[in-house]
Design a protein around this motif. Structure first.
Motif, mmCIF file in Angstrom:
data_model
loop_
_atom_site.group_PDB
_atom_site.id
_atom_site.type_symbol
_atom_site.label_atom_id
_atom_site.label_comp_id
_atom_site.label_asym_id
_atom_site.label_seq_id
_atom_site.Cartn_x
_atom_site.Cartn_y
_atom_site.Cartn_z
ATOM 1 N N GLY A 145 72.457 22.935 92.661
ATOM 2 C CA GLY A 145 73.258 23.490 93.740
ATOM 3 C C GLY A 145 72.532 24.640 94.407
ATOM 4 O O GLY A 145 71.499 25.113 93.935
ATOM 5 N N THR A 146 73.079 25.106 95.535
ATOM 6 C CA THR A 146 72.408 26.117 96.351
ATOM 7 C C THR A 146 73.147 27.447 96.306
ATOM 8 O O THR A 146 74.225 27.565 95.711
ATOM 9 C CB THR A 146 72.327 25.651 97.813
ATOM 10 O OG1 THR A 146 73.640 25.709 98.395
ATOM 11 C CG2 THR A 146 71.792 24.235 97.918
ATOM 12 N N LYS B 199 75.652 34.466 97.489
ATOM 13 C CA LYS B 199 76.079 34.107 96.136
ATOM 14 C C LYS B 199 74.919 34.175 95.156
ATOM 15 O O LYS B 199 73.780 33.858 95.502
ATOM 16 C CB LYS B 199 76.658 32.690 96.130
ATOM 17 C CG LYS B 199 77.921 32.535 96.948
ATOM 18 C CD LYS B 199 78.461 31.120 96.894
ATOM 19 C CE LYS B 199 77.545 30.121 97.540
ATOM 20 N NZ LYS B 199 78.197 28.795 97.730
ATOM 21 N N PRO B 200 75.185 34.565 93.920
ATOM 22 C CA PRO B 200 74.144 34.456 92.888
ATOM 23 C C PRO B 200 73.740 32.999 92.701
ATOM 24 O O PRO B 200 74.484 32.078 93.030
ATOM 25 C CB PRO B 200 74.839 35.003 91.636
ATOM 26 C CG PRO B 200 75.977 35.825 92.138
ATOM 27 C CD PRO B 200 76.422 35.159 93.410
ATOM 28 N N ALA B 201 72.554 32.785 92.175
ATOM 29 C CA ALA B 201 72.057 31.431 91.940
ATOM 30 C C ALA B 201 73.013 30.661 91.035
ATOM 31 O O ALA B 201 73.723 31.251 90.208
ATOM 32 C CB ALA B 201 70.677 31.495 91.309
ATOM 33 N N THR C 53 67.910 27.409 91.125
ATOM 34 C CA THR C 53 68.652 27.044 92.316
ATOM 35 C C THR C 53 67.946 25.899 93.027
ATOM 36 O O THR C 53 66.824 25.539 92.699
ATOM 37 C CB THR C 53 68.794 28.248 93.272
ATOM 38 O OG1 THR C 53 69.669 27.912 94.345
ATOM 39 C CG2 THR C 53 67.447 28.651 93.843
ATOM 40 N N GLU C 54 68.623 25.332 94.008
ATOM 41 C CA GLU C 54 68.010 24.408 94.952
ATOM 42 C C GLU C 54 67.867 25.135 96.276
ATOM 43 O O GLU C 54 68.833 25.712 96.775
ATOM 44 C CB GLU C 54 68.871 23.156 95.138
ATOM 45 C CG GLU C 54 68.843 22.205 93.961
ATOM 46 C CD GLU C 54 69.693 20.975 94.197
ATOM 47 O OE1 GLU C 54 69.152 19.870 94.155
ATOM 48 O OE2 GLU C 54 70.910 21.142 94.410
ATOM 49 N N GLY C 55 66.667 25.101 96.827
ATOM 50 C CA GLY C 55 66.432 25.768 98.095
ATOM 51 C C GLY C 55 66.626 24.827 99.264
ATOM 52 O O GLY C 55 66.255 23.654 99.203
ATOM 53 N N ILE C 56 67.224 25.326 100.334
ATOM 54 C CA ILE C 56 67.330 24.583 101.591
ATOM 55 C C ILE C 56 66.176 25.071 102.464
ATOM 56 O O ILE C 56 66.213 26.173 103.001
ATOM 57 C CB ILE C 56 68.682 24.813 102.275
ATOM 58 C CG1 ILE C 56 69.832 24.420 101.339
ATOM 59 C CG2 ILE C 56 68.770 24.031 103.570
ATOM 60 C CD1 ILE C 56 71.201 24.781 101.887
ATOM 61 N N PHE C 57 65.151 24.237 102.591
ATOM 62 C CA PHE C 57 63.908 24.669 103.228
ATOM 63 C C PHE C 57 63.786 24.088 104.640
ATOM 64 O O PHE C 57 63.509 22.905 104.812
ATOM 65 C CB PHE C 57 62.704 24.229 102.400
ATOM 66 C CG PHE C 57 62.585 24.922 101.073
ATOM 67 C CD1 PHE C 57 62.104 26.210 100.979
ATOM 68 C CD2 PHE C 57 62.946 24.272 99.898
ATOM 69 C CE1 PHE C 57 61.986 26.851 99.761
ATOM 70 C CE2 PHE C 57 62.830 24.890 98.673
ATOM 71 C CZ PHE C 57 62.352 26.191 98.599
ATOM 72 N N SER C 58 63.990 24.945 105.645
ATOM 73 C CA SER C 58 63.642 24.572 107.017
ATOM 74 C C SER C 58 62.166 24.861 107.275
ATOM 75 O O SER C 58 61.525 24.170 108.070
ATOM 76 C CB SER C 58 64.500 25.346 108.018
ATOM 77 O OG SER C 58 65.859 24.999 107.893
ATOM 78 N N TYR C 59 61.672 25.889 106.609
ATOM 79 C CA TYR C 59 60.256 26.238 106.725
ATOM 80 C C TYR C 59 59.509 25.539 105.596
ATOM 81 O O TYR C 59 59.273 26.101 104.522
ATOM 82 C CB TYR C 59 60.064 27.752 106.643
ATOM 83 C CG TYR C 59 60.584 28.474 107.856
ATOM 84 C CD1 TYR C 59 59.744 28.789 108.921
ATOM 85 C CD2 TYR C 59 61.931 28.825 107.964
ATOM 86 C CE1 TYR C 59 60.220 29.439 110.040
ATOM 87 C CE2 TYR C 59 62.416 29.473 109.084
ATOM 88 C CZ TYR C 59 61.558 29.778 110.119
ATOM 89 O OH TYR C 59 62.032 30.421 111.228
#
Length: 500
Positions: free
Chosen positions: A98-99, A105-107, A125-131
């Motif tokens: 999850g993110t 929010k904490p990880a 955590t899972e990162g949401i990477f636009s970059y």
């Protein structure tokens, strides 16, 4: 945070909000899907289960049983009590975790464990990477396309050809400008391309002014429908130098055709040191140093990465004052896949002849010394605000700690390369991550696991979310029946050992 706070119901409150008619609004990414009961969101990663937002993929645990010779015991057994795995040899990955969106929010997991008497913390955590994007290394001499040429998938531009490296062509795919800076279709095709490449799937690309190439991590590239076999042993000059002594006495001249540096043995310093007689055969192109020629032909998919099918086309002249009838000439490529044996006739014309066994043996040895042609896919991403805020309330302290080597960064337990300079920019070989490690959201962006491991006392000094730290034993007891267990890759360093 107690073990109870990791329950499905509690985590649903942490990651979503209930609305009327049993609908749950997912806030795990900026899309903010409204998910009806029994349905999943646009990313298929979160679903509404009886009014609670749940992660559809299980969290992935890695267990290192090699030292003790333990066998992996599958989760889901009725008698599961959290004692199947050794907490000191278990690692919680970001896969399925999850993110932290919307960033405050904490990880999802902040796990405490002990290594060699040192208490450590792993923030998961899972990162949401636009970059993000991938760097693709393709082991081939073939010319795939000019530098800076656009790479296209389904007609959409998703990247470009970048500078070639020794024996390899290099592609840069993805990046924020393709994900968000173009049309909606360009962004979605780019995101899908990245996800498939990171997942180990084959992707067909076309290069403007160049060729079609099928890229799949860990597999040979396919150029214009033909699978590549070999990565060159070296440039033409290097090939001449490596095998010069083995040709001595069997050939009077050797020309190794190469798009970058073509080698001519008797002019080359290796031939001079061995006392070889000048052959008087001049090749086209720009002479660099003795026996080394640039630009003997145009780039292509023929001999040595040039556009030629007939190697005699690069011979500019044969000096009658130096050459002689019966002169034995070998022309070969840098992989040994192409080779031609010639003998000069009375008019000093090169005539094809049967290659002698000793010469064939050296040509075969060139091929033997070539490594298999492979595609390497490196995922590259910048870990920004939401990731760092999930670790500490003062994100710059985490950045400095990573840069100083105090905090170990992994992706799905796999080691990463951290780029120097500002921010947390990482690269990881996608073949080293567990299966199904990557996902996507329709923003568009790639979702990837990331973990930060550091000593517990350092975590406190960084201003970490100390009240959300959970003991590994509690994590195992709570997530066990729903988790996926994979064996630890013995080639990977144990993260806690790197910081303990």
């Amino acid at each position: 945070m107690s073990a109870d706070s990791l329950s499905t119901e509690a985590r649903s409150k942490k990651f979503g909000a209930a609305e009327a008619d049993g609908i749950v609004r997912c806030d795990a990414c900026p899309v903010l899907c409204r998910i009806r009961p029994g349905r999943s969101g646009a990313c298929s990663r979160y679903a509404n289960e009886n009014g609670h937002l749940v992660r559809t993929d299980p969290v992935v645990l890695l267990h290192d049983a090699a030292e003790s010779g333990q066998k992996l015991v599958p989760f889901g057994a009725a008698e599961w009590d959290g004692r199947v795995l050794d907490p000191s040899r278990t690692f919680v990955t970001g896969i399925g975790a999850g993110t932290t969106y919307p960033d405050y929010k904490p990880a999802p997991f902040i796990v405490a464990s002990e290594h060699d008497g040192v208490e450590t913390v792993t923030v998961v955590t899972e990162g949401i990477f636009s970059y993000c994007g991938v760097k693709v290394k393709i082991d081939t001499d073939r010319h795939l396309g000019p530098e800076r040429a656009a790479i296209r998938v389904n007609g959409e531009e998703v990247g470009h050809v970048t500078t070639a490296e020794y024996g390899s062509q290099m592609l840069s795919v993805g990046g924020v400008r393709h994900l968000t800076g173009g049309s909606k279709k360009e962004g979605s095709v780019t995101c899908d391309t990245l996800l498939r490449l990171c997942s180990g799937d084959a992707v067909t690309m076309t290069i403007d002014g160049g060729h079609e190439v099928v890229v799949q991590a860990g597999h040979a590239p396919i150029v214009d429908g033909v699978p590549e076999q070999r990565m060159r042993v070296g440039c033409g000059s290097a090939t001449v130098g490596i095998f010069a002594r083995q040709w001595l006495g069997h050939a009077d001249e050797v020309i190794v055709v190469d798009d970058h540096i073509t080698g001519v043995l008797t002019e080359h310093q290796a031939g001079k040191v061995l006392g070889m007689r000048p052959a008087g055969i001049r090749v086209k192109g720009r002479r660099s140093t003795p026996g080394r020629y640039f630009q003997v032909a145009n780039p292509g998919i023929g001999w040595g990465g040039t556009d030629i099918a007939d190697p005699l086309g690069i011979i500019q002249a044969i000096d009658p004052a130096t050459a002689w009838p019966g002169l034995r000439l070998l022309m070969t490529s840098t992989t040994g896949e192409h080779a031609l044996w010639l003998v000069l006739d009375d008019d000093l014309k090169p005539v094809p002849a049967e290659m002698p066994a000793p010469v064939r043996q050296v040509v075969d040895r060139i091929g033997e010394n070539c490594e298999p042609s492979l595609c390497t896919v490196l995922f590259m991403a910048g870990a920004g605000g939401s990731l760092r805020a999930g670790v500490t309330e003062n994100p710059v302290l985490l950045t400095r700690s990573v840069a100083a080597g105090e905090t170990r960064v992994t992706m799905g337990g796999a080691p990463v390369t951290v780029w120097p300079g500002g921010g947390i920019t990482v690269m990881a070989d996608v073949t080293r991550l567990p299966k199904n490690a990557f996902g996507s959201v329709p923003t568009p962006a790639i979702v990837a696991p990331i973990e930060f491991t550091l000593p517990r006392d350092l975590y406190a000094r960084l201003g970490g979310h100390d009240g959300d730290v959970v003991a590994m034993t509690d994590v195992l007891r709570e997530v066990g029946p729903e988790a996926r267990i994979d064996p630890w890759n013995p080639d990977h360093p144990w993260p806690a050992a790197e910081v303990a």
